[in-house]
Design a protein around this motif. Structure first.
Motif, PDB file in Angstrom:
ATOM      1  N   ALA A   1     -38.671 -12.905  -5.635  1.00 22.99           N
ATOM      2  CA  ALA A   1     -38.212 -12.857  -4.248  1.00 22.99           C
ATOM      3  C   ALA A   1     -39.220 -13.539  -3.328  1.00 22.99           C
ATOM      4  N   LYS A   2     -40.499 -13.297  -3.551  1.00 28.59           N
ATOM      5  CA  LYS A   2     -41.546 -13.911  -2.730  1.00 28.59           C
ATOM      6  C   LYS A   2     -41.534 -15.431  -2.890  1.00 28.59           C
ATOM      7  N   GLU A   3     -41.422 -15.909  -4.128  1.00 30.61           N
ATOM      8  CA  GLU A   3     -41.357 -17.352  -4.372  1.00 30.61           C
ATOM      9  C   GLU A   3     -40.122 -17.946  -3.710  1.00 30.61           C
ATOM     10  N   GLY A   4     -39.014 -17.223  -3.780  1.00 30.72           N
ATOM     11  CA  GLY A   4     -37.787 -17.680  -3.138  1.00 30.72           C
ATOM     12  C   GLY A   4     -37.954 -17.808  -1.636  1.00 30.72           C
ATOM     13  N   GLU A   5     -38.622 -16.829  -1.031  1.00 30.04           N
ATOM     14  CA  GLU A   5     -38.882 -16.874   0.414  1.00 30.04           C
ATOM     15  C   GLU A   5     -39.744 -18.079   0.785  1.00 30.04           C
ATOM     16  N   ILE A   6     -40.788 -18.311   0.009  1.00 25.97           N
ATOM     17  CA  ILE A   6     -41.687 -19.438   0.271  1.00 25.97           C
ATOM     18  C   ILE A   6     -40.935 -20.762   0.127  1.00 25.97           C
ATOM     19  N   LEU A   7     -40.163 -20.884  -0.951  1.00 31.03           N
ATOM     20  CA  LEU A   7     -39.422 -22.121  -1.206  1.00 31.03           C
ATOM     21  C   LEU A   7     -38.368 -22.366  -0.131  1.00 31.03           C
ATOM     22  N   ALA A   8     -37.692 -21.319   0.281  1.00 30.96           N
ATOM     23  CA  ALA A   8     -36.687 -21.455   1.337  1.00 30.96           C
ATOM     24  C   ALA A   8     -37.337 -21.909   2.642  1.00 30.96           C
ATOM     25  N   LYS A   9     -38.457 -21.309   2.981  1.00 28.66           N
ATOM     26  CA  LYS A   9     -39.158 -21.685   4.210  1.00 28.66           C
ATOM     27  C   LYS A   9     -39.640 -23.129   4.142  1.00 28.66           C
ATOM     28  N   LYS A  10     -40.195 -23.526   3.012  1.00 27.52           N
ATOM     29  CA  LYS A  10     -40.724 -24.887   2.831  1.00 27.52           C
ATOM     30  C   LYS A  10     -39.624 -25.935   2.960  1.00 27.52           C
ATOM     31  N   THR A  11     -38.431 -25.610   2.464  1.00 24.85           N
ATOM     32  CA  THR A  11     -37.356 -26.597   2.407  1.00 24.85           C
ATOM     33  C   THR A  11     -36.329 -26.448   3.519  1.00 24.85           C
ATOM     34  N   GLY A  12     -36.455 -25.392   4.322  1.00 24.81           N
ATOM     35  CA  GLY A  12     -35.507 -25.183   5.412  1.00 24.81           C
ATOM     36  C   GLY A  12     -34.173 -24.616   4.966  1.00 24.81           C
ATOM     37  N   LEU A  13     -34.129 -24.059   3.775  1.00 20.82           N
ATOM     38  CA  LEU A  13     -32.903 -23.459   3.249  1.00 20.82           C
ATOM     39  C   LEU A  13     -32.912 -21.953   3.472  1.00 20.82           C
ATOM     40  N   LYS A  14     -31.740 -21.354   3.338  1.00 18.75           N
ATOM     41  CA  LYS A  14     -31.636 -19.903   3.292  1.00 18.75           C
ATOM     42  C   LYS A  14     -31.854 -19.488   1.847  1.00 18.75           C
ATOM     43  N   ILE A  15     -32.381 -18.311   1.644  1.00 24.30           N
ATOM     44  CA  ILE A  15     -32.698 -17.857   0.289  1.00 24.30           C
ATOM     45  C   ILE A  15     -31.486 -17.938  -0.628  1.00 24.30           C
ATOM     46  N   GLY A  16     -30.322 -17.526  -0.161  1.00 21.97           N
ATOM     47  CA  GLY A  16     -29.114 -17.561  -0.988  1.00 21.97           C
ATOM     48  C   GLY A  16     -28.714 -18.954  -1.426  1.00 21.97           C
ATOM     49  N   GLU A  17     -29.097 -19.959  -0.663  1.00 16.83           N
ATOM     50  CA  GLU A  17     -28.742 -21.332  -1.013  1.00 16.83           C
ATOM     51  C   GLU A  17     -29.476 -21.822  -2.259  1.00 16.83           C
ATOM     52  N   LEU A  18     -30.604 -21.213  -2.586  1.00 18.88           N
ATOM     53  CA  LEU A  18     -31.373 -21.633  -3.752  1.00 18.88           C
ATOM     54  C   LEU A  18     -30.640 -21.387  -5.056  1.00 18.88           C
ATOM     55  N   SER A  19     -29.736 -20.425  -5.070  1.00 17.45           N
ATOM     56  CA  SER A  19     -28.994 -20.140  -6.295  1.00 17.45           C
ATOM     57  C   SER A  19     -27.631 -20.825  -6.321  1.00 17.45           C
ATOM     58  N   GLY A  20     -27.282 -21.511  -5.245  1.00 14.03           N
ATOM     59  CA  GLY A  20     -26.019 -22.253  -5.198  1.00 14.03           C
ATOM     60  C   GLY A  20     -26.153 -23.604  -5.878  1.00 14.03           C
ATOM     61  N   ASP A  21     -25.181 -24.457  -5.650  1.00 15.94           N
ATOM     62  CA  ASP A  21     -25.190 -25.802  -6.236  1.00 15.94           C
ATOM     63  C   ASP A  21     -25.544 -26.817  -5.166  1.00 15.94           C
ATOM     64  N   LEU A  22     -26.844 -27.033  -4.963  1.00 18.84           N
ATOM     65  CA  LEU A  22     -27.302 -27.948  -3.932  1.00 18.84           C
ATOM     66  C   LEU A  22     -26.862 -29.387  -4.196  1.00 18.84           C
ATOM     67  N   LEU A  23     -26.742 -29.753  -5.451  1.00 17.23           N
ATOM     68  CA  LEU A  23     -26.304 -31.114  -5.772  1.00 17.23           C
ATOM     69  C   LEU A  23     -24.897 -31.362  -5.231  1.00 17.23           C
ATOM     70  N   ALA A  24     -24.011 -30.418  -5.452  1.00 20.99           N
ATOM     71  CA  ALA A  24     -22.637 -30.559  -4.970  1.00 20.99           C
ATOM     72  C   ALA A  24     -22.588 -30.496  -3.446  1.00 20.99           C
ATOM     73  N   VAL A  25     -23.336 -29.599  -2.859  1.00 21.76           N
ATOM     74  CA  VAL A  25     -23.353 -29.438  -1.410  1.00 21.76           C
ATOM     75  C   VAL A  25     -23.829 -30.716  -0.733  1.00 21.76           C
ATOM     76  N   HIS A  26     -24.789 -31.394  -1.344  1.00 20.36           N
ATOM     77  CA  HIS A  26     -25.373 -32.596  -0.758  1.00 20.36           C
ATOM     78  C   HIS A  26     -24.739 -33.885  -1.307  1.00 20.36           C
ATOM     79  N   GLY A  27     -23.698 -33.744  -2.115  1.00 17.12           N
ATOM     80  CA  GLY A  27     -22.968 -34.893  -2.622  1.00 17.12           C
ATOM     81  C   GLY A  27     -23.744 -35.759  -3.585  1.00 17.12           C
ATOM     82  N   VAL A  28     -24.599 -35.144  -4.398  1.00 13.20           N
ATOM     83  CA  VAL A  28     -25.396 -35.880  -5.377  1.00 13.20           C
ATOM     84  C   VAL A  28     -24.730 -35.736  -6.745  1.00 13.20           C
ATOM     85  N   ASN A  29     -24.581 -36.860  -7.419  1.00 11.78           N
ATOM     86  CA  ASN A  29     -23.980 -36.823  -8.775  1.00 11.78           C
ATOM     87  C   ASN A  29     -25.013 -36.613  -9.819  1.00 11.78           C
TER      88      ASN A  29
END
Length: 78
Positions: A50-78
């Protein structure tokens, strides 16, 4: 490879990091040992904490829940 591992790799790639530097860069981002960063990049060992997730979310500007989603699809990357 699980979704979190894929997303971490994507975020490092998006930052323009060369793949050979991902382990070092992730360890800097998270303040962890390079071995821990390598485990996260390979999907080995313990899951992202959870702590690593918080740090990573803050560093990248994402919400914590977004880290477990499909960022490739969300950002249109093949």
């Amino acid at each position: 490879m699980d979704g979190v591992t894929r997303n971490i790799r994507y975020l490092l790639w998006k930052e323009g990091e060369e793949r050979r530097n991902w382990e070092t860069e992730l360890s800097v981002w998270l303040g962890c040992f390079p071995e821990r960063a390598a485990d996260l990049l390979e999907g080995d060992g313990e899951a992202l904490t959870a702590k690593e997730g918080e740090i990573l979310a803050k560093k990248t500007g994402l919400k914590i829940g977004e880290l477990s989603g499909d960022l490739l699809a969300v950002h249109g990357v093949n």
